[in-house]
Design a protein around this motif. Structure first.
Motif, PDB file in Angstrom:
ATOM      1  N   GLY A 278       0.803  -1.214   0.000  1.00 41.89           N
ATOM      2  CA  GLY A 278       0.000   0.000   0.000  1.00 41.89           C
ATOM      3  C   GLY A 278       0.836   1.264   0.000  1.00 41.89           C
ATOM      4  N   LEU A 279       1.556   1.480   1.097  1.00 36.51           N
ATOM      5  CA  LEU A 279       2.286   2.738   1.257  1.00 36.51           C
ATOM      6  C   LEU A 279       3.501   2.807   0.348  1.00 36.51           C
ATOM      7  CD1 LEU A 279       2.712   3.820   4.974  1.00 36.51           C
ATOM      8  CD2 LEU A 279       1.835   5.124   3.043  1.00 36.51           C
ATOM      9  N   GLU A 280       4.370   1.774   0.485  1.00 32.88           N
ATOM     10  CA  GLU A 280       5.670   1.866  -0.172  1.00 32.88           C
ATOM     11  C   GLU A 280       5.548   1.786  -1.694  1.00 32.88           C
ATOM     12  OE1 GLU A 280       8.537  -0.944   1.305  1.00 32.88           O
ATOM     13  OE2 GLU A 280       9.606  -0.983  -0.597  1.00 32.88           O
ATOM     14  N   ASN A 281       4.822   0.769  -2.158  1.00 34.12           N
ATOM     15  CA  ASN A 281       4.839   0.552  -3.596  1.00 34.12           C
ATOM     16  C   ASN A 281       3.613   1.076  -4.325  1.00 34.12           C
ATOM     17  OD1 ASN A 281       7.417  -0.786  -4.025  1.00 34.12           O
ATOM     18  ND2 ASN A 281       6.588  -2.327  -2.639  1.00 34.12           N
ATOM     19  N   GLY A 282       2.472   1.108  -3.667  1.00 32.35           N
ATOM     20  CA  GLY A 282       1.287   1.631  -4.323  1.00 32.35           C
ATOM     21  C   GLY A 282       1.276   3.145  -4.305  1.00 32.35           C
ATOM     22  N   LEU A 283       1.121   3.680  -3.108  1.00 27.56           N
ATOM     23  CA  LEU A 283       1.023   5.130  -2.942  1.00 27.56           C
ATOM     24  C   LEU A 283       2.341   5.816  -3.262  1.00 27.56           C
ATOM     25  CD1 LEU A 283      -1.454   6.669  -1.906  1.00 27.56           C
ATOM     26  CD2 LEU A 283      -0.247   6.938   0.252  1.00 27.56           C
ATOM     27  N   GLY A 284       3.454   5.168  -2.895  1.00 28.69           N
ATOM     28  CA  GLY A 284       4.751   5.833  -2.985  1.00 28.69           C
ATOM     29  C   GLY A 284       5.468   5.613  -4.297  1.00 28.69           C
ATOM     30  N   MET A 285       5.032   4.638  -5.084  1.00 28.95           N
ATOM     31  CA  MET A 285       5.773   4.359  -6.309  1.00 28.95           C
ATOM     32  C   MET A 285       4.839   4.331  -7.522  1.00 28.95           C
ATOM     33  SD  MET A 285       9.136   2.511  -6.622  1.00 28.95           S
ATOM     34  CE  MET A 285       9.116   0.862  -6.071  1.00 28.95           C
ATOM     35  N   LEU A 286       3.816   3.486  -7.454  1.00 29.06           N
ATOM     36  CA  LEU A 286       2.953   3.320  -8.621  1.00 29.06           C
ATOM     37  C   LEU A 286       2.167   4.598  -8.932  1.00 29.06           C
ATOM     38  CD1 LEU A 286       2.320   1.060 -10.577  1.00 29.06           C
ATOM     39  CD2 LEU A 286       0.303   0.517  -9.231  1.00 29.06           C
ATOM     40  N   LEU A 287       1.574   5.182  -7.899  1.00 30.03           N
ATOM     41  CA  LEU A 287       0.745   6.366  -8.122  1.00 30.03           C
ATOM     42  C   LEU A 287       1.565   7.529  -8.688  1.00 30.03           C
ATOM     43  CD1 LEU A 287      -2.153   7.238  -7.918  1.00 30.03           C
ATOM     44  CD2 LEU A 287      -1.751   8.004  -5.584  1.00 30.03           C
ATOM     45  N   PRO A 288       2.712   7.894  -8.069  1.00 32.01           N
ATOM     46  CA  PRO A 288       3.495   8.965  -8.676  1.00 32.01           C
ATOM     47  C   PRO A 288       3.957   8.616 -10.088  1.00 32.01           C
ATOM     48  CG  PRO A 288       4.646   8.020  -6.783  1.00 32.01           C
ATOM     49  CD  PRO A 288       3.263   7.488  -6.779  1.00 32.01           C
ATOM     50  N   LEU A 289       4.242   7.328 -10.325  1.00 38.95           N
ATOM     51  CA  LEU A 289       4.661   6.947 -11.670  1.00 38.95           C
ATOM     52  C   LEU A 289       3.527   7.205 -12.666  1.00 38.95           C
ATOM     53  CD1 LEU A 289       6.776   5.681 -13.509  1.00 38.95           C
ATOM     54  CD2 LEU A 289       5.729   3.474 -13.080  1.00 38.95           C
ATOM     55  N   LEU A 290       2.316   6.798 -12.264  1.00 37.54           N
ATOM     56  CA  LEU A 290       1.180   7.006 -13.158  1.00 37.54           C
ATOM     57  C   LEU A 290       0.983   8.495 -13.427  1.00 37.54           C
ATOM     58  CD1 LEU A 290      -1.382   4.358 -11.840  1.00 37.54           C
ATOM     59  CD2 LEU A 290       0.023   4.294 -13.918  1.00 37.54           C
ATOM     60  N   ILE A 291       1.140   9.303 -12.377  1.00 41.26           N
ATOM     61  CA  ILE A 291       0.987  10.749 -12.572  1.00 41.26           C
ATOM     62  C   ILE A 291       2.030  11.247 -13.564  1.00 41.26           C
ATOM     63  CG2 ILE A 291       1.167  12.994 -11.444  1.00 41.26           C
ATOM     64  CD1 ILE A 291       0.091  11.721  -8.915  1.00 41.26           C
ATOM     65  N   ALA A 303       0.553  18.910  -9.986  1.00 44.04           N
ATOM     66  CA  ALA A 303       0.633  17.455 -10.175  1.00 44.04           C
ATOM     67  C   ALA A 303       2.034  16.946  -9.798  1.00 44.04           C
ATOM     68  CB  ALA A 303       0.303  17.099 -11.619  1.00 44.04           C
ATOM     69  N   VAL A 304       3.047  17.688 -10.211  1.00 40.74           N
ATOM     70  CA  VAL A 304       4.409  17.260  -9.896  1.00 40.74           C
ATOM     71  C   VAL A 304       4.630  17.305  -8.383  1.00 40.74           C
ATOM     72  CG1 VAL A 304       6.846  17.810 -10.185  1.00 40.74           C
ATOM     73  CG2 VAL A 304       5.319  17.947 -12.138  1.00 40.74           C
ATOM     74  N   VAL A 305       4.083  18.333  -7.739  1.00 38.78           N
ATOM     75  CA  VAL A 305       4.239  18.422  -6.282  1.00 38.78           C
ATOM     76  C   VAL A 305       3.574  17.230  -5.596  1.00 38.78           C
ATOM     77  CG1 VAL A 305       3.556  19.727  -4.238  1.00 38.78           C
ATOM     78  CG2 VAL A 305       4.550  20.903  -6.183  1.00 38.78           C
ATOM     79  N   VAL A 306       2.378  16.876  -6.057  1.00 39.55           N
ATOM     80  CA  VAL A 306       1.698  15.718  -5.462  1.00 39.55           C
ATOM     81  C   VAL A 306       2.553  14.468  -5.635  1.00 39.55           C
ATOM     82  CG1 VAL A 306      -0.285  14.179  -5.671  1.00 39.55           C
ATOM     83  CG2 VAL A 306      -0.622  16.646  -5.701  1.00 39.55           C
ATOM     84  N   ALA A 307       3.056  14.264  -6.859  1.00 37.72           N
ATOM     85  CA  ALA A 307       3.900  13.090  -7.106  1.00 37.72           C
ATOM     86  C   ALA A 307       5.127  13.120  -6.205  1.00 37.72           C
ATOM     87  CB  ALA A 307       4.312  13.048  -8.571  1.00 37.72           C
ATOM     88  N   SER A 308       5.726  14.294  -6.028  1.00 31.59           N
ATOM     89  CA  SER A 308       6.928  14.402  -5.193  1.00 31.59           C
ATOM     90  C   SER A 308       6.619  14.019  -3.752  1.00 31.59           C
ATOM     91  CB  SER A 308       7.466  15.829  -5.224  1.00 31.59           C
ATOM     92  OG  SER A 308       7.761  16.203  -6.537  1.00 31.59           O
ATOM     93  N   VAL A 309       5.522  14.579  -3.236  1.00 32.93           N
ATOM     94  CA  VAL A 309       5.166  14.275  -1.847  1.00 32.93           C
ATOM     95  C   VAL A 309       4.959  12.769  -1.683  1.00 32.93           C
ATOM     96  CG1 VAL A 309       3.423  14.594  -0.054  1.00 32.93           C
ATOM     97  CG2 VAL A 309       4.191  16.543  -1.392  1.00 32.93           C
ATOM     98  N   LEU A 310       4.293  12.172  -2.669  1.00 32.04           N
ATOM     99  CA  LEU A 310       4.039  10.731  -2.578  1.00 32.04           C
ATOM    100  C   LEU A 310       5.341   9.940  -2.562  1.00 32.04           C
ATOM    101  CD1 LEU A 310       0.991  10.329  -4.979  1.00 32.04           C
ATOM    102  CD2 LEU A 310       1.013  10.159  -2.488  1.00 32.04           C
ATOM    103  N   THR A 311       6.298  10.318  -3.399  1.00 37.68           N
ATOM    104  CA  THR A 311       7.556   9.558  -3.397  1.00 37.68           C
ATOM    105  C   THR A 311       8.284   9.727  -2.068  1.00 37.68           C
ATOM    106  OG1 THR A 311       8.848  11.366  -4.312  1.00 37.68           O
ATOM    107  CG2 THR A 311       7.910   9.801  -5.879  1.00 37.68           C
TER     108      THR A 311
END
Ligand code: SF4
Ligand code: SF4
Lengths: 388, 198
Positions: A278-291, A303-311
């Motif tokens: 969930g946290l590490e690979n979904g929220l922290g990796m897959l979601l920012p990648l999709l963005i 959008a970039v800021v959201v992706a950054s925060v997620l990573t």
């Protein structure tokens, strides 16, 4: 076949949050430094304007990182022993020297980068002018030769900084990777995984810091930075791709390794699923990648800021999952070990995070952050946002 | 050839009285909650084919100790006779050795604030005595001695009895030899603990 322990001796998890956060800080320091050295070292012109922001961030993060370790020691007053007694077979012993050399190299690099700006702004009676005069150590020569020397030296120390940055974070991968007792750590991929996730989180944090510095120091995010963000976001996308690929390779090999390795992989998928998947690979990796896969999103700052925060969150989760999760699987006995973060550790982590932010903001506020392409005079008006 | 200390634990004789655990505590002044030497009790198998096991554990004084390799200040060291010791005045308490030992043999002494583990009762050995746990064992299950001496009891037991060690796959080469230990008991049954048993 089942084994039931009727009498178990309790063992503790000794490496906790402080160690995970230490790995996290050095990672972001190395990541942000390597990213912003693209300008000075590799001559990619457009990154030159952000080198200053990057190097200050790398230095401050790295000065605060080892404090986590110091607070984790049972005998902090003996820390000097680390320098007096070297053990070549211990990755931790290598790290001690890297943790000294790397910030020194970065400080020299930064000094050459800032020197001319110090000279330009040293006349006056204010605190800043005085500070600049002090930091110049008398080297106020502004001849063409001296300027050329600044360029050469900053390139030299910047170049030296790159392998040091790789080493200072790579070695932390060896700290875990060398431990053959724990299948979950014991992989040659560990140093590379650490480096790649460091690039991801370093870039993520850098984007946010850069935008904040622009906003507060110059009042608004200027166009040249706006046009650089998609570039950095694109790099971040690739960092995530490589990091994700490494994680997948790591996981597959872990799954098909020894019984302990398989159990660890199984645990990551099941017991630790919310945090690992969930946290590490979904929220922290897959979601920012999709963005970041979308070109449109890369051009949109929110959008970039959201992706950054997620990573940034994802990589922190990764450090915690590896360091602490790796110790939850028992080596003897028949019970999972439980980790509860102590109030002491939590206070230190929060305290150091606040201190890092304060020191970093202070430096951004008082140092001349003008850059090629946007020569902003250091007037009281331009800096009032952060000065108070 | 010099000495090489080792311990043989004959589980066929161990009755699970925990006397060694207590003797170690009092001999070495080990604080509450932590153990240099402890006895696990476990049951393997499914009813009706179950077997009850006792498993005394201690530092294995490995031939290739991972604790020693990782110590950043060389506070952990090994004597010629194989004993792995800690310099309590040098240890900085980084806990790397605890993370790296495959046998959970180490802990932080909450009073002294350094790493700690079994020393084979080094002071007793120097005085010509046996380690406290061996000395106190009511059934003679624990045998301690020099593995390089063909006349020693440990040598004879290791040479003539089927022995095994805990986690032989590690590169540690542990020097606690068990007689009659089920390999399943010498390591955690991880699949059982995390699930995933097929
Ligand atoms: S059992 Fe653990 S503490 Fe003892 S020597 Fe081996 S690795 Fe070191
Ligand atoms: S806790 Fe002490 S003995 Fe263990 S590795 Fe650190 S310094 Fe060495």
């Amino acid at each position: 076949m089942t084994t039931v322990h009727l009498f178990n001796t309790n063992h503790e998890i000794y490496w906790g949050l402080l160690i995970a956060v230490y790995f996290y800080y050095t990672g972001m320091s190395a990541g942000s430094f390597i990213l912003t050295s693209l300008g000075t070292v590799f001559g990619i012109e457009k990154y030159k304007k952000v080198s200053k922001v990057g190097v200050l961030m790398a230095i401050v993060l790295l000065l605060f990182a080892p404090l986590h370790l110091l607070f984790d020691l049972e005998q902090p007053s003996r820390a000097l022993n680390l320098f007096l007694h070297v053990n070549p077979s211990s990755a931790m012993s290598w790290g001690v020297y890297l943790l000294v050399l790397y910030p020194i190299c970065l400080l020299i690099y930064a000094w050459y980068m800032f020197r001319q700006d110090f000279v330009n702004n040293m006349n006056g009676s204010g605190f800043k002018a005085g500070l600049y005069r002090f930091l110049l150590f008398g080297k106020t020569d502004m001849s063409a030769a001296a300027k050329e020397n600044d360029k050469k030296k900053s390139k030299f120390f910047g170049t030296l900084g790159v392998p040091l940055a790789l080493a200072v974070h790579g070695y932390t991968g060896f700290i875990l990777g060398n431990v053959q007792a724990r299948a979950i750590w014991h992989t040659p991929l560990m140093p590379i995984i650490f480096l790649m996730s460091a690039m991801v989180s370093g870039t993520g944090l850098f984007i946010i810091v850069l935008l904040l510095v622009e906003k507060f120091k110059f009042g608004k995010v200027s166009d040249d930075i706006k046009s650089l963000i998609p570039d950095i976001a694109n790099l971040m996308k690739w960092f995530i791709v490589i990091d994700g690929a490494l994680m997948i390779i790591y996981f597959i090999v872990l799954w098909y390794s020894s019984e302990a390795g398989y159990a660890a992989a199984y645990y990551l998928l099941h017991g630790d699923a919310w945090s690992f998947l969930g946290l590490e690979n979904g929220l922290g990796m897959l979601l920012p990648l999709l963005i970041l896969l979308s070109k449109k999103a890369r051009q949109s700052i929110p959008a970039v800021v959201v992706a950054s925060v997620l990573t940034i969150i994802g990589v922190l989760a990764m450090r915690i999952n590896l360091v602490i999760g790796g110790q939850e699987l028992p080596l003897t006995g028949s019970k999972m070990l439980e980790y509860v973060v102590s109030g002491h550790d939590l206070t230190i982590v929060i305290g150091l995070a606040v201190a890092t932010t304060v020191v970093l903001s202070f430096l951004y506020a008082v140092l001349p952050m003008n850059r090629p392409g946007a020569q902003v005079k250091l007037t009281s008006q331009a800096t009032k946002g952060v000065a108070q | 050839m010099g000495k090489r200390y080792a311990m043989v634990i004959d589980l066929r004789k161990c009755v699970g009285c925990h006397a060694c655990q207590v003797a170690c505590k009092s001999e070495n002044n080990v604080p509450l909650g932590v153990f240099r030497n402890w006895v696990d009790e476990l049951e393997t198998g499914k009813f009706p084919t179950v077997s009850r096991q006792r498993l005394p554990r201690l530092c294995n004084h490995c031939k290739n100790p991972s604790c020693l390799n990782v110590c950043p200040v060389k506070a952990t060291y090994q004597l010629e006779d194989g004993t792995v010791l800690i310099d309590y005045d040098r240890c900085i308490g980084c806990k790397y050795c605890i993370a790296a030992c495959p046998y959970d043999a180490r802990f932080i002494n909450p009073v002294r604030k350094t790493a700690e583990k079994c020393t084979y009762c080094h002071e007793r050995l120097e005085a010509g005595l046996q380690p406290a746990c061996v000395n106190t064992c009511i059934s003679g299950a624990r045998v301690f001695g020099d593995l390089n001496d063909p006349t020693s009891e440990v040598f004879k037991l290791v040479a003539t009895q089927p022995v095994n060690v805990s986690k032989p796959e590690t590169n540690n080469r542990p020097q606690t030899y068990y007689i009659g230990a089920d390999d399943k008991a010498l390591r955690p049954n991880l699949l059982n603990i995390v699930g995933g048993e097929k």
